[in-house]
Structures are given as C-alpha cells and as structure tokens.
Scaffold this motif. Structure first.
Motif, PDB file in Angstrom:
ATOM      1  N   ILE A  53       0.746  -1.041   0.309  1.00 24.98           N
ATOM      2  CA  ILE A  53       0.237  -0.274  -0.255  1.00 24.98           C
ATOM      3  C   ILE A  53       0.711   1.545  -0.195  1.00 24.98           C
ATOM      4  N   VAL A  86      -5.110  18.053  -1.985  1.00 28.51           N
ATOM      5  CA  VAL A  86      -4.076  19.317  -0.643  1.00 28.51           C
ATOM      6  C   VAL A  86      -4.680  18.922   0.722  1.00 28.51           C
ATOM      7  N   TYR A  87      -6.089  17.799   0.128  1.00 30.43           N
ATOM      8  CA  TYR A  87      -7.083  18.108   2.297  1.00 30.43           C
ATOM      9  C   TYR A  87      -6.361  16.443   2.638  1.00 30.43           C
ATOM     10  N   VAL A 140      -5.336  10.092  -1.527  1.00 30.77           N
ATOM     11  CA  VAL A 140      -4.709  10.578  -2.756  1.00 30.77           C
ATOM     12  C   VAL A 140      -5.474  10.358  -3.972  1.00 30.77           C
ATOM     13  N   HIS A 141      -5.423  11.108  -5.091  1.00 29.59           N
ATOM     14  CA  HIS A 141      -5.615  10.578  -6.091  1.00 29.59           C
ATOM     15  C   HIS A 141      -4.985   9.508  -6.905  1.00 29.59           C
ATOM     16  N   LEU A 142      -5.445   8.639  -7.428  1.00 27.67           N
ATOM     17  CA  LEU A 142      -5.946   7.595  -8.346  1.00 27.67           C
ATOM     18  C   LEU A 142      -5.045   7.597  -9.127  1.00 27.67           C
ATOM     19  N   PHE A 171       2.304  13.514   6.490  1.00 26.91           N
ATOM     20  CA  PHE A 171       1.235  12.413   6.377  1.00 26.91           C
ATOM     21  C   PHE A 171       0.672  13.300   7.689  1.00 26.91           C
ATOM     22  N   ALA A 172       1.195  14.419   8.289  1.00 23.36           N
ATOM     23  CA  ALA A 172      -0.248  15.210   9.362  1.00 23.36           C
ATOM     24  C   ALA A 172       0.134  16.134   8.933  1.00 23.36           C
ATOM     25  N   TRP A 202       0.949  12.848   1.608  1.00 28.07           N
ATOM     26  CA  TRP A 202       1.407  11.469   1.738  1.00 28.07           C
ATOM     27  C   TRP A 202       1.808  10.753   0.069  1.00 28.07           C
ATOM     28  N   MET A 227     -12.679   7.594  -7.674  1.00 30.95           N
ATOM     29  CA  MET A 227     -11.397   7.416  -7.795  1.00 30.95           C
ATOM     30  C   MET A 227     -10.449   7.574  -6.647  1.00 30.95           C
ATOM     31  N   LYS A 228     -10.509   8.654  -5.401  1.00 32.94           N
ATOM     32  CA  LYS A 228     -10.261   8.361  -4.838  1.00 32.94           C
ATOM     33  C   LYS A 228     -11.228   7.344  -3.292  1.00 32.94           C
ATOM     34  N   PHE A 254     -11.352   4.982  -3.432  1.00 32.75           N
ATOM     35  CA  PHE A 254     -10.986   3.442  -3.195  1.00 32.75           C
ATOM     36  C   PHE A 254      -9.977   4.098  -3.162  1.00 32.75           C
ATOM     37  N   ALA A 255      -8.794   5.075  -2.539  1.00 36.49           N
ATOM     38  CA  ALA A 255      -7.840   5.062  -2.733  1.00 36.49           C
ATOM     39  C   ALA A 255      -7.939   5.277  -0.988  1.00 36.49           C
ATOM     40  N   MET A 264      -8.723   2.335   0.727  1.00 37.00           N
ATOM     41  CA  MET A 264      -6.675   1.322   0.695  1.00 37.00           C
ATOM     42  C   MET A 264      -6.800   1.566   1.795  1.00 37.00           C
ATOM     43  N   MET A 265      -7.020   2.871   2.535  1.00 40.54           N
ATOM     44  CA  MET A 265      -6.417   3.101   3.511  1.00 40.54           C
ATOM     45  C   MET A 265      -6.976   2.768   4.881  1.00 40.54           C
ATOM     46  N   ALA A 310      -8.378   0.056   5.807  1.00 42.43           N
ATOM     47  CA  ALA A 310      -6.953  -1.414   5.933  1.00 42.43           C
ATOM     48  C   ALA A 310      -6.270  -0.533   6.921  1.00 42.43           C
ATOM     49  N   ILE A 311      -5.550   0.646   6.836  1.00 42.61           N
ATOM     50  CA  ILE A 311      -4.534   0.289   7.889  1.00 42.61           C
ATOM     51  C   ILE A 311      -5.349   1.373   9.262  1.00 42.61           C
ATOM     52  N   LEU A 313      -7.447  16.404  10.898  1.00 46.98           N
ATOM     53  CA  LEU A 313      -8.119  16.359   9.198  1.00 46.98           C
ATOM     54  C   LEU A 313      -7.298  15.178   9.034  1.00 46.98           C
ATOM     55  N   ALA A 314      -5.592  14.885   9.213  1.00 48.11           N
ATOM     56  CA  ALA A 314      -4.748  13.537   8.723  1.00 48.11           C
ATOM     57  C   ALA A 314      -5.852  12.405   9.339  1.00 48.11           C
ATOM     58  N   GLN A 349      -9.249  11.469   7.522  1.00 41.76           N
ATOM     59  CA  GLN A 349      -8.875  11.339   5.859  1.00 41.76           C
ATOM     60  C   GLN A 349      -8.168  10.314   6.330  1.00 41.76           C
ATOM     61  N   SER A 350      -7.529   8.933   6.967  1.00 41.99           N
ATOM     62  CA  SER A 350      -6.696   8.226   7.198  1.00 41.99           C
ATOM     63  C   SER A 350      -7.728   7.220   7.002  1.00 41.99           C
ATOM     64  N   ILE A 379     -13.464  22.877   5.123  1.00 42.54           N
ATOM     65  CA  ILE A 379     -12.691  21.483   4.785  1.00 42.54           C
ATOM     66  C   ILE A 379     -13.194  19.692   4.929  1.00 42.54           C
ATOM     67  N   GLU A 392     -14.872  17.493   2.239  1.00 42.92           N
ATOM     68  CA  GLU A 392     -14.086  15.884   2.317  1.00 42.92           C
ATOM     69  C   GLU A 392     -15.562  15.513   2.223  1.00 42.92           C
ATOM     70  N   ALA A 395      -6.812  25.465  -2.906  1.00 36.51           N
ATOM     71  CA  ALA A 395      -6.056  24.405  -3.335  1.00 36.51           C
ATOM     72  C   ALA A 395      -4.566  25.134  -3.151  1.00 36.51           C
TER      73      ALA A 395
END
Lengths: 303, 345
Positions: free
Chosen positions: A28, A39-40, A43-45, A256-257, A262, B1-2, B4-5, B8-9, B11-12, B64-65, B68-69, B86, B90, B330
C-alpha cells in the motif's frame, strides 16, 4: 495428510501474519508513493512519480523547479545521528555486556532481566522522563548547581539540542545493543583469554585479537538493531530536540500530518526502507566473511 | 477514484479503533488536549448513563489527517471553523438531523446560529471560541506585547527563549497579520515574505511545539510562546502569575471550535445527546470555567466562576481586531504547505 503438509499448515499463521501485517501495508505504501496528492490529505488514483523527484528537485513558491539539497541534508543529519548513537551505545554496551557475561549464573540472569526492564514502559513515557531530567531546573541542573558548575538559577541548557537527542536515542536503544553482545560473549570460551595471557598478550591485545573477533556477530547484530530504529526515530528528535531540525522520521510524520502530502511521505519512507535494506545487506556480507574467517581459523588450528 | 484510495487506507487506519464497541450508551470523544473538563464528562455520564471515552489531538491538521486516513470509531470531534468547512467538502462529516430542534438550541447566541462554515446548521454545534497570539512572562521580558514584531523579531531577552506552535494554521496567519497581507494568499511574493519572516524568526526559536506550553513557560525554558488566550489564562491559574497574553495592534487570529460527527460514527444518538447537553448554559459554563475560553451561550455568564469573570488574558481590547482563519483553496493551501515544510527543514 503427510507430515510435510502438516508442517506447512502449521506455518500458516506465520505466513498470514507476515503477508497481511507486513507485506500488505508495504505494498500500500509503495502504491501511495506513486500516486498524486490531494490537497487536504489522501491521494488521487493517478500514476505520478513526482514524489521521488521531489526528494532531490523541488518546486519553489514561484513554481520553478530547482535542486533542493534540504532533504539530502536531513538524510545526512539522520545518518550521522544514528551512527553517533550506535557508536556510543557500542562503547557503553560492550563493557556492560562483558561484565554481565563474566558474572556467576544466578547474578547473570538477574542483570539480563534488569536490562530488559525499560521495555516494560512505553517509549514515549521514557523519553518524556528525559524532558524532566534535562529540562530547565531539572535533575541535571540541580546536580550542576550542587557541584558549583553553574549558578543556582542557571541551566546547563541541554534541552532542545542535538546532544539531548543523542542521549535520548542511546538510552532508548542501549538494551538492543547489550543483549546480542551478551549472547555472543557468554558463548566465548574463557580459556582462550587465559591462553592469550600465557602467550604474553597484554589486555589491549586480548580485547583486539580475541574478544572482538569472537563477539563480532554480536557487535554487528547489536549495531544493526540500534542503527535501524535510530534512523527512523521521531519521538526523541521531537521531544528532546525541539522539532527544529528535522530528522527522517519526523519528515515522514510531517508529510502525513501537517503537510498532507501522503505520496511524498510514502516516497521518503520507501527510501528509508531502501537504506535499511542496504545496511542489512552489508551486514549479511560482513557476517558471511566472519563465518569464512572462523572456519579457516578453525582449520588452521586443527591443521 | 479517490474513494477507492481512501478505502484502501481504511485498512490501516481502522485497525487502531476497530475494537470500539457498537452498543449505544457509549460515546467516543476525540478532542484537543487540555480541553475537556472531567467534571463535565462526569456530569454527562451521570445524567444520561452514557459512558464517555476520550482521546486527544494537538492540532486541526492532526485531526484532519486522522479522519482522512479512514480512522473510524470517533463519535464526536472538535475542529475549528475553517476545518469544519474543509471536512464537509471532503465528505468526512455526517449530517446531524434536527440540531435546530434540540431543546437547548434556544440558548445559542443569534450571531452564532447558522454560521458561515455551517450555514444550515446541519453539521455542528458550538464548543468554545477564542484567539491565537503569543504570551510572555512579564517579569523576565521588557516588552508589552503591543506588536507582533516582538514575536517575529525577538530581542536579546527572548532570542532562544521563544517557542512557536508546531502547525502552520495559526502561525502563518499571524505572519500575515504582521505583514498586513490577507489570509489564504495566493500570491507567491506575499508567501515568500511570510517565509522570510518565519526563517528569520527561526534563528531565535528554541522549540516548535503545541503541547506542554504552560509547563515550558513555567520552568523558564522559554519566556515567550505562541499561545491561546484561554489556555494562557489557565497557566495563570496554575501559578504562572506573570504570564501575559499579548493583544498586538495588528490583531489576533480568531477561532471557533464546534462539535461535529465524523462519518462512520457508531453512536450518533449519544453524540446528539452530548451536543444538546453542552448547549445548556450551566454545562457550557462548566467548560468555560475549565478551559477559560468564551462561548456562544450568553446565559452561561450566570454560572461563570469569579476567576473566569476576572480573567485578564481573555479580555479583548476594543482596538485590537480579531480575524478568523479561513479554509484556503488548493493553490493557497499548497503555498502554505511549502512555506511550512521549508521552515521545518
């Protein structure tokens, strides 16, 4: 079911654990490092190698690409600090391990047990204890003013320096140096030292020509065990170093923070992984050479 | 798309909190450090029988991080106004039905109903509000905190005795106030000026940290620290008598924290119960008495402690502007991240 099959089945939990908990996240991370940042955070794929390019070439505020040595400096800084911490840990750990190995059995076990005690407490808590020891008006300052090195209201100013980071790292990972050293020293045949002394070797020669070569696997193993986590450490640099000079570990955490990049964080982490793998390969090579040396040495004795 | 990512995240991210129970009667609160009075939680638990678990973070960025994760298991989080914006954009927040119909909503100050970051009051209820600036030990410092120049261009007394927040959000806005440029600037030249100011300041900065601020000021490791108005007041109450919060003429950075429910929350009803509970003046006063920040419930004044009524660090002088942080687009956000990464390396 054949024994062989049963054996494979018995190993299944190991394979699943390694596969799911190690290789999975690693894949991963590798995938994220090749994607485009949002930006926030997240990720974009989309396939994008710019994160790896960014390690050496960065866009400045005006969107011009320029060579940026900053990350190389951070890498070098982390490398030097990890190297310093490993060296110091070896200097302290070597005599300590030797001392423990020479004790009678019951005391040996007690001492080894004492070495492992710090692991019972969380690393964060232990590092924070150093904030109190090194901080202004802390234990170090009290000792300093007691010995009249500094005035009553002055401070040695150890906190938030590279020295403080080094102290924190050596303290955290010293047991990882002592234990492998002890393991190889305990196996060492003491009669070799007596033989060496009979042949008029002085103490320095005994260490250099008998103890060090025989405990080389322990030295290499301990050094790797200390060096690798030091390279990626971010708790000690943050708490004791004041977060002013970035280390590799803090750099990854920052991406990451706060910086919400990322892919770049993942790219640096992959690079860190590469450095560690190279270090391990060098180690394996040294160990192999040592094995050859031992073998030929043994043959020479017999022959 | 995003998406999906993100999955995936997940998972962690979700491993850490996956263990949290699904049953009602529980509330997992994720709040800033030093921001949740035990007394308030105990009162809520006693009144509702809901069991509260608390976890803390040190900056809006960290929160936020974490969201997002894909971290799930939190039922209530407390972002500042621009981060609410934000997080809504999001898609990290859950719409909460019927906030305006909650029994205690009637206590909320008209001015803070349907605020600009949540115009339909569909996501948030008020927590606390205050400002960010810097504070200093008056006995060890000769300035009077009348200008941000004292913070960005330290003198002999404060050089190497200065500490700054470890996140760009407020610090960069303070630099904007000092330079007279706008928040969320998209102009590289203005951001270069911000970067220059902060690099110059860094020569005198001893530590970048947003935690343990009052301890650091108390021990004397630093004499000046980026600070929040209420938390500096708490420092005074804890015995740092000369700790003075600066209201520089260029202004202070205002913020307004809200309770919101992140997506994936499992105890939505408990979260709503807490939102309603906190809008009651008596409970809001409990919070203000502890955290020393102002709130959006005017009637809570009746229940404020004398300490809080006399708190000098939270009185905003009439001639000092309060400018609220905004959610940047952005381009501006990209510039902020670049400036911060450069300062940090």
């Amino acid at each position: 079911m054949s024994i062989k099959r049963l054996r494979l089945l018995g190993l299944l939990p190991t394979w699943v654990t390694i596969g799911v908990l190690m290789i999975g996240p690693l894949l991963i991370m590798a995938a994220v490092s090749l994607m485009e940042a949002n930006v926030y955070g997240g990720v974009h794929l989309r396939f994008d190698v710019s994160s790896y390019v960014q390690i050496l070439f960065d866009k400045n505020l005006f969107d011009e690409t320029e060579f940026n040595p900053a990350y190389l400096i951070i890498i070098m800084r982390s490398f030097m600090l990890a190297l310093g911490a490993t060296g110091l840990a070896l200097l302290i750990g070597f005599p300590a391990a030797y001392y423990i190995a020479r004790q009678p059995d019951h005391r040996k076990n007690l001492l080894v047990f004492l070495i492992t005690i710090p692991f019972w407490t969380n690393l964060l808590v232990r590092t924070f204890a150093w904030v109190i020891i090194l901080g202004r008006g802390g234990f170090m300052d009290q000792v300093g003013s007691f010995l009249n090195i500094i005035g009553p209201d002055e401070s040695i100013n150890l906190m938030y320096t590279n020295t403080a980071i080094l102290i924190g790292l050596v303290y955290s990972y010293l047991p990882l140096m002592v234990l492998p050293l002890y393991a190889s020293m305990e196996k060492m045949d003491v009669r070799l030292l007596e033989a060496g002394a009979d042949l008029y070797a002085n103490r320095y020669e005994l260490i250099r020509r008998i103890i060090v070569p025989l405990t080389m696997p322990g030295i290499i193993g301990g050094s790797i065990l200390v060096f690798v986590p030091c390279l990626g450490a971010f708790i000690a640099p943050d708490l004791l170093g004041g977060g002013k000079k970035l280390m590799l570990g803090s750099l990854v955490q920052l991406q990451f923070a706060t910086s919400r990049n990322w892919p770049f964080g993942a790219a640096i982490a992959m690079m860190l992984l590469a450095i560690v793998v190279i270090a391990l390969m060098v180690n394996a090579r040294a160990a192999r050479r040592h094995a050859v040396y031992e073998q030929t040495g043994a043959e020479a004795t017999h022959g | 798309m995003k998406k999906f990512a993100k999955t995936m995240m997940l998972a962690i991210g979700s491993v850490a909190v996956a263990a949290s129970a699904q049953a009602s009667g529980k509330l997992n609160l994720y709040n800033w450090t030093d921001y949740t009075p035990t007394e308030l939680i105990e009162k809520f638990e006693k009144e509702t029988g809901i069991e509260v678990t608390l976890d803390t973070y040190d900056s809006n960025e960290t929160l936020l991080a974490k969201l997002q994760s894909g971290a799930t298991g939190y039922d209530l989080v407390v972002p500042s106004q621009h981060f609410v914006d934000i997080m809504v954009k999001e898609g990290l927040l859950m719409k909460v039905d019927g906030i305006a119909d909650m029994p205690n909503y009637k206590y909320v100050d008209e001015r803070f109903r349907n605020p600009s970051w949540d115009p339909e009051q569909a996501y948030s209820t008020p927590y606390q509000m205050g400002s960010a600036s810097f504070a200093y030990r008056a006995n060890s410092y000769d300035g009077n905190g009348s200008s941000l120049k004292e913070f960005f261009e330290p003198n002999a007394a404060t050089c190497n005795k200065l500490a700054v927040f470890k996140s760009p959000d407020e610090v960069i806005n303070m630099a904007h106030l000092y330079l007279g440029s706008d928040f969320c600037s998209e102009d590289p030249k203005e951001m270069q000026a911000v970067l220059d100011v902060m690099m110059k300041q860094k020569e005198c900065v001893k530590v970048y940290s947003s935690e343990g601020i009052n301890d650091r000021l108390k021990s004397g490791d630093v004499v000046m620290h980026a600070h929040w108005d209420g938390f500096s007041q708490v420092g005074v109450w804890e015995g740092v008598d000369d700790l003075t919060y600066a209201y520089p003429k260029e202004g202070v950075v205002g913020w307004f924290d809200s309770l919101v429910v992140p997506n994936g929350a499992q105890n939505v009803e408990s979260a709503k119960a807490f939102m309603n509970f906190l809008m009651h003046p008596e409970n809001m006063a409990l919070l203000s008495n502890f955290a020393a920040y102002a709130n959006a419930i005017p009637e809570s004044v009746k229940y404020l402690s004398d300490d809080m009524k006399n708190a000098k660090n939270i009185q905003v002088p009439a001639d000092v502007p309060v400018k609220f942080g905004q959610a940047c687009n952005a381009k501006a956000q990209g510039l902020i991240d670049k400036v911060w990464t450069r300062v940090m390396q």
